[in-house]
Write a protein that holds these residues in place. Structure first.
Motif, short mmCIF file in Angstrom:
data_model
loop_
_atom_site.label_atom_id
_atom_site.label_comp_id
_atom_site.label_asym_id
_atom_site.label_seq_id
_atom_site.Cartn_x
_atom_site.Cartn_y
_atom_site.Cartn_z
N LEU B 727 0.84 -1.18 0.00
CA LEU B 727 0.00 0.00 0.00
C LEU B 727 0.89 1.24 0.00
O LEU B 727 1.62 1.48 0.95
N PRO B 728 0.80 1.99 -1.02
CA PRO B 728 1.67 3.15 -1.09
C PRO B 728 1.39 4.14 0.05
O PRO B 728 2.31 4.70 0.63
N PRO B 833 -6.91 0.32 -3.77
CA PRO B 833 -8.09 0.58 -2.96
C PRO B 833 -9.04 1.49 -3.69
O PRO B 833 -8.65 2.24 -4.60
N PHE B 835 -10.72 4.15 -2.77
CA PHE B 835 -10.35 5.56 -2.68
C PHE B 835 -9.14 5.72 -1.78
O PHE B 835 -8.97 4.96 -0.82
N PHE B 836 -8.40 6.69 -2.10
CA PHE B 836 -7.21 6.91 -1.31
C PHE B 836 -7.51 7.84 -0.16
O PHE B 836 -8.30 8.76 -0.27
N THR B 840 -3.58 11.15 -0.41
CA THR B 840 -4.23 12.27 -1.07
C THR B 840 -3.96 13.57 -0.36
O THR B 840 -4.14 14.63 -0.92
N HIS B 843 -1.63 15.63 -2.26
CA HIS B 843 -2.06 16.21 -3.53
C HIS B 843 -3.06 17.31 -3.30
O HIS B 843 -3.68 17.41 -2.24
N VAL B 846 -9.21 17.48 -4.85
CA VAL B 846 -10.10 17.52 -6.01
C VAL B 846 -11.43 18.10 -5.55
O VAL B 846 -11.97 17.67 -4.52
N LEU B 848 -14.39 17.94 -6.41
CA LEU B 848 -15.57 17.08 -6.33
C LEU B 848 -15.64 16.33 -5.01
O LEU B 848 -16.68 16.23 -4.38
N ALA B 849 -14.53 15.82 -4.65
CA ALA B 849 -14.53 14.94 -3.48
C ALA B 849 -14.05 15.67 -2.25
O ALA B 849 -13.41 15.12 -1.38
N GLU B 853 -12.98 14.16 1.11
CA GLU B 853 -11.59 14.34 1.48
C GLU B 853 -11.45 14.72 2.94
O GLU B 853 -10.62 14.18 3.67
#
Lengths: 317, 939
Positions: B727-728, B833, B835-836, B840, B843, B846, B848-849, B853
């Motif tokens: 898992l990163p 997975p 969703f991360f 995230t 990053h 986003v 939308l999410a 988030e």
């Protein structure tokens, strides 16, 4: 007096995001163009399979009937049928127009990772975690597969079919090519679990992505290494790789949220396309134009070349 | 009518044909055509015509089916008999007919029409039209005109010729005779059966005398009726014929209407025996079953009396000359002298021809050949005695009875050869299967012995050749022997190998017998003599030879019978063997190094013969590359089921001693790209074998926990650094986490490998069960489906030891085990997975999410806190437990929750924290409880 041939345009890579499909079906496990590149299929982790027009960004149909997440899908050559496979160990044949399940093939002992039609859509081939590739007959009503290719020592992660070959990549680190015409099986050891395989368009090479973050281009006939492509990150997940529409570039998903493009001949990294924050799990290259579909975090993005304009869009629907 | 009128009137030049249409009255509209249902049919008199029956199309008789008329019943013609008493009016059928009956389409048309015989052509309008159309549309226009011209001949050429010569229908063929035609009538004395016809002899004779006969009048000869060979199909009496309506009116107006009367009379004449003419009957209805009709004038002798005079009283030849050859069988005129004269041609002799004065020579007849005296008209099949016949006595008897010794070898007859002989002749190699030569079974010593015996025999033969040849009997038997030697072939009884000892009581004799058989086998003719006791007489020798002979045959035959009944099994059903692919993929070690050196190609490639299913080839439109083989897939070979070699290709060895395994694992781990962990199927196989050793293994492990605690640690450190984290996001987290060690988690497969046997034996083999179980209990284990076990393909197997050490704790084993079972499915490259969550953070969010988030951002922190708390709690609670175990457990839970959080979909994000709470609060008791449920679910 003949005009001189126009200088061939330098192949362009899809860099421009033209569409984003919010699939709303959980994680998009796979995105696949149909045979002519006008439509695409997305496989969701919410057990649904969706048909889209990526050029317009419209959802055309939702196919529900899987018992668990859908892992791969493919369209038939005549666009009349779809096949999909999933973690419910089944392979499903769909009627495109009605959205009905035509047949469900059961027999795999584990989740089915990949599915492909043969050239005439008479056989569905599915590769599963149970280390077998099964050939299902669409013509007859027999419930059991025509043949089980159980040579793999571990799960089959990827599968491609040409007119007379079946190419399978397995977690046991081998790329197996079953040549039906010659009646021979070629097994190439790659060394690391293979996550994705594909044929080159000219049918001379095979591309194999493995968990050592390396893509390898192998000569189909001899198994010799023609090229190695590194730079991306693929160590844990089953990620897709593909070749561009004219075999000029090699593309691969990466776990760092980008799609990497390498020059096929030189092996140099030409482009890393930032797609998203998460793992880019699946991608599909347009069969004839520089267009790329990427699936990341529940959404699918459609990328075109820089010079692409909306007018060029093929009439959809 | 109009035509004739027009032609009659001379003043008009125009000639009109057909009936002229009435000129339309001026100003009057054309009437609408009367609909079909209102149309009526009227006859000429304006009466409504009634149709009797829908299909019979009958005519209306009389006046509305009465005999009367409009005026009532009245005779049409009443003539007072006062004036005209003398001339009797003869009433014909016409007198009782209506006019329409006599019209063209009535039953007795009076108009003269052309019959078919004289019509040029039958006019069929439809056909005519069709022909015209065809003529127009045909490729060659007017081609059909030829069809019009050429019509098929209706009469045969013979009839045509006869007509040209003056013959008419109904006449006989031949020169005209002067006789009266009446003369032709049959003799009145001829017996007539059935209803007798009125006697007419006297009448006829009267006629004969009365009639005037001119000199120059000749008559055509009477037509000879062909023999009517139509079979009798009805059940009427012989010669009876029911009333035929077509004949009902014959005789009256016979000459008048050819179509109805003449034809009918001609045809019926033969049936009625030509008698009606002589009788002069005027009326037609004259069946034998009818009495005298009302119109019949002479009603005499209806009931004919049988008199004896009608019968022949003397046996005599029938009188010829009745000319009725067609009626009766030809007679044999034996008493007539000149047979030839009788058959002489009496016809008219053509000009230029004359009758032969002397008859042609009688046909020469050839007598059949004289049969031999002992000739039997039945073919006798000789019994085929082949050399293989199992009755030697019969064969011998036959051979002797024929008188000639069969000295010639049976090979000369190809039918007597058996398969092996043919094979020898053809030079083919012997089959290995069903009929092995007995010689093959012999040991070397025996073979030696046989050789010696053979040599001895040869020597003896040489010495005895001359005396043997002088002996007749021996030479004869030699022939037989030789024959038999050939016949027995290779299947002769072998003394050495068989337990068939016919002369066991007499060892010497037995030995001689064996020698004899041997020599027969060796192909020596005269060996019996050579082996026989020199003290024996010639007769004894002969007897013994016979004896041996029969004994050998006896044994051979039974042997062959048995061998023919059984065939050798094609496949040995060896239960200790198992089918494994013939070609195994080569050793991975070499390939590993080749891959490292990037020497792809021959080193990394394995090529196998692979047989696609026929149907698959068909579906792929590819010719079957192995069309004649029934193998599918890779060719298989039998190997020992429990042979180590079957599993040699497996990279993992399964030694039971701990130190060994540990060492091995370490060594393997040093390989940076350890090819793969074995697939679960392999593991399960091995586990089955290992079942008994697991307990021992565990106990050993238990005692050595301390030792391993140090050892694995180093391994783990090393391993983790090499191993790419599945898992990163986790990897990111872990890098900052001070407690790194917890992250190095043993492979699930290893857990499985070890505990599958102790908990549920089936679980290893039946993947589906456990899988179904996970489906069935989503509520009990909310994260069981969504959790992706960190099942690294390249996970180090050195963790086995560690794992072992952990799981030895009695109360902790079940939960762990359960987890393994749940996550069993996962191996190979995982799916990312859904969703991360954590990565995230780095990053840009986003849009939308965004809400999602936010949730996700908070969640991990919560998780971590909880984990920590949990860990602490555990530490307190299980102080006594080993540190290692704690770590593992804690890590396990941590992971679980992490995964849970990461795999939750957006929908469930709200309830996420609750679930997490639940999960993290899962006590070991809870897990134990679930585990108890587990077996039940599986079943």
């Amino acid at each position: 007096m003949a005009f001189p041939e126009p200088k061939p345009k330098k192949p362009e890579l899809p860099k421009k995001l033209v569409q984003t499909l919010e699939c709303k079906q959980g994680a998009v496990r796979a995105v696949r163009f149909n045979v002519d590149g006008n439509y695409c299929l997305t496989c969701g982790s919410d057990k649904s399979l969706k048909l889209w027009n990526p050029h317009k960004g419209t959802l055309l149909k939702t196919y529900s009937g899987h018992g668990y997440e859908v892992l791969d899908a493919a369209g038939s050559f005549d666009n009349s049928q779809l096949c999909s496979c999933g973690a419910d160990k089944t392979v499903v044949l769909w009627d495109v127009a009605s959205g009905q399940v035509i047949r469900k093939f059961r027999g795999h002992a584990g989740k089915v990772n990949c599915v492909q039609f043969n050239e005439e859509a008479t056989v569905i081939l599915s590769g599963s975690i149970d280390s077998s590739v099964r050939c299902w007959d669409c013509r007859s009503r027999r419930p059991d597969p025509i043949q089980i290719l159980d040579e793999a020592k571990d799960g089959v992660s990827s599968l491609k079919v040409s007119d007379y070959e079946i190419l399978s990549g397995s977690v046991d680190g081998r790329v197996r090519r079953y040549d039906l015409r010659a009646g021979e099986l070629y097994s190439d050891y790659v060394g690391s679990p293979v996550t994705s395989v594909c044929f080159s368009k000219d049918g001379q090479c095979t591309l194999a992505a493995s968990l050592d973050s390396t893509l390898r281009l192998l000569d189909k006939d001899t198994g010799e290494l023609l090229g190695e492509y590194t730079g991306h990150k693929n160590t844990a997940y089953k990620l897709d790789c593909c070749l561009s529409e004219k075999d000029t570039h090699v593309a691969s998903c990466s776990e760092d949220g980008q799609v990497y493009f390498w020059d096929l001949v030189e092996g140099s990294l030409t482009l890393s396309l930032p797609v998203g924050r998460g793992v880019v799990q699946s991608l599909s290259f347009h069969p004839s134009e520089p267009g790329l579909l990427t699936a990341s975090e529940g959404r699918v993005q459609f990328w075109r070349e820089e010079t692409h304009t909306a007018e060029e869009q093929p009439p959809a629907c | 009518m109009a035509a004739s009128e027009a032609s009659d009137s001379e003043e008009e030049e125009l000639a009109g044909y057909g009936t002229a249409l009435e000129p339309l009255p001026e100003g009057e509209r054309i009437k609408k055509p009367v609909p079909l249902q209102e149309q009526t049919v009227k006859d000429e008199k304006g009466r409504y015509k009634r149709f009797h029956g829908a299909f019979s199309g009958g005519f209306s008789a009389g006046y509305f089916n009465t005999v009367g008329s409009k005026e009532g019943w009245a005779p049409s013609t009443f003539v007072s008999s006062r004036q005209k008493r003398a001339d009797k009016t003869v009433l014909g059928p016409e007198d009782f007919m209506d006019e329409e009956d006599l019209s063209e389409y009535g039953i007795a048309p009076k108009e003269i029409t052309t019959t078919d015989d004289f019509a040029s052509k039958p006019k069929d309008r439809i056909k005519e039209k069709a022909r015209q159309i065809a003529g127009v549309t045909a490729s060659i226009p007017g081609a059909t005109a030829l069809d019009d011209l050429i019509a098929p001949a209706k009469i045969t050429i013979g009839v045509e010729l006869l007509r040209k010569m003056g013959w008419k229908e109904g006449q006989g063929v031949g020169p005209r005779v002067k006789r009266k035609p009446r003369k032709q009538k049959p003799d009145p004395e001829v017996k007539v059966y059935g209803c007798a016809l009125p006697p007419e002899g006297s009448e006829g004779s009267e006629d004969e005398e009365d009639e005037y006969q001119p000199e120059n009048v000749t008559f055509a000869p009477k037509d000879v009726m062909p023999v009517d060979l139509t079979p009798k199909e009805n059940v009427h009496g012989l010669g009876y014929k029911g009333l035929d309506p077509t004949k009902a009116l014959f005789g009256v107006s016979g000459g008048e209407h050819p179509s109805l009367f003449t034809d009918g009379s001609e045809k019926t004449s033969n049936l009625l025996g030509d008698l009606r003419h002589s009788k002069g009957r005027k009326l037609g209805i004259s069946g034998q079953a009818f009495g005298v009709g009302a119109l019949e004038e002479d009603d005499d002798d209806i009931y004919a009396t049988e008199t004896l005079s009608k019968y022949d009283t003397v046996l005599k030849d029938e009188e010829p000359g009745d000319m009725l050859y067609g009626w009766t069988a030809p007679k044999q005129y034996k008493n007539k002298k000149g047979m030839e004269k009788e058959v002489r041609y009496i016809g008219k002799i053509l000009d230029g021809f004359s009758l032969a004065s002397k008859s042609s020579a009688p046909k020469k007849t050839y007598l059949p050949p004289d049969l031999p005296r002992d000739y039997r008209p039945v073919h006798y099949f000789r019994p085929v005695i082949t050399a293989r016949n199992e009755n030697p006595l019969l064969l011998q008897a036959l051979a002797e009875s024929t008188g000639k010794r069969e000295t010639d070898t049976p090979q000369q007859n190809r039918h007597t050869l058996n398969a092996s002989q043919r094979r020898e002749l053809l030079g083919e190699t012997a089959l290995k299967g069903p009929s092995p030569s007995v010689l093959e079974y012999l040991s070397g010593k025996d073979k030696e012995r046989i050789k010696e015996a053979k040599q001895a025999a040869e020597q003896q033969m040489k010495t005895q050749t001359l005396p043997q040849q002088s002996l007749n009997i021996s030479s004869s038997s030699d022939g037989v022997n030789h024959k038999w030697q050939m016949a027995l072939g290779e299947q002769l009884a072998t003394p050495g190998s068989s337990d068939f000892k016919p002369f066991a009581k007499n060892p010497e004799k037995q030995k001689r017998y064996e020698d004899y058989v041997e020599s027969l086998k060796q192909g020596q003719k005269d060996t019996p003599e050579s082996h026989s006791d020199p003290g024996m007489t010639e007769w004894e020798r002969g007897r013994e030879r016979e004896e041996f002979f029969h004994a050998a045959v006896l044994y051979k035959s039974s042997n062959s019978v048995l061998s023919s009944r059984f065939t050798r099994a094609k496949h040995e059903d060896d239960t200790d063997k198992v089918e494994v692919p013939r070609d195994q993929e080569m050793d991975i070690d070499d390939k590993e190094s080749a891959v490292k050196m990037k020497m792809f190609g021959k080193l990394t490639r394995d090529k196998f013969e692979w047989h696609p299913e026929k149907l698959l080839c068909k579906r792929f439109n590819v010719p079957d590359p192995y069309s004649d083989s029934s193998i599918v897939g890779l060719p298989k070979v039998k190997r020992d089921k429990y042979s180590v070699f079957n599993f040699l290709t497996l990279p993992e060895s399964t030694t039971t001693t701990i130190t060994q395994t540990t060492n091995e694992k370490i060594q393997q781990n040093i390989n940076p790209n350890k090819p793969k962990k074995p697939s679960r199927w392999d593991v399960s196989d091995k586990e089955k074998k290992k079942n008994d050793s697991v307990s021992e293994f565990l106990s050993l492990a238990r005692s050595k926990v301390d030792i391993q605690q140090q050892q694995p640690e180093s391994v783990i450190e090393e391993d983790r650094s090499r191993t790419n984290e599945p898992l990163p996001n986790k990897a990111v987290n872990e890098s900052t986490d001070p407690k790194k060690e917890e992250e190095s988690r043993p492979s699930m497969d290893l857990f499985k490998a070890i505990f599958a046997s102790s908990s549920d034996e089936k679980s290893s083999s039946s993947e589906e069960d456990s899988d179904e179980e996970t489906h069935q209990t989503p509520s009990a284990m909310p994260n069981s489906e969504s959790t992706k076990p960190a099942n690294l393909p390249d996970a180090s197997s050195a963790d086995v030891q560690e794992c072992m050490a952990v799981t030895k704790e009695p109360d902790l084993v079940p939960p762990l085990l359960k987890e393994e079972l749940d996550k069993k499915e996962e191996f190979g490259p995982r799916l990312p997975p859904v969703f991360f969550s954590k990565t995230t953070q780095k990053h840009e969010p986003v849009p939308l999410a965004s809400s999602l988030e936010a949730n996700q951002k908070e969640k991990p922190k919560k998780n971590k806190e909880k984990h920590k708390a949990k860990r602490e709690h555990k530490h307190k609670k299980e102080k006594k437990k080993k540190h290692k175990k704690h770590r593992h457990k804690g890590k396990h839970k941590n992971k679980k929750s992490e995964k849970n959080s990461s795999s939750e979909t957006a929908d469930s994000s709200d309830s996420l924290s609750d679930i997490e709470e639940e999960i993290t609060d899962l006590s070991s008791q809870e897990l134990l409880r679930r585990l108890k449920h587990l077996p039940a679910m599986k079943q």
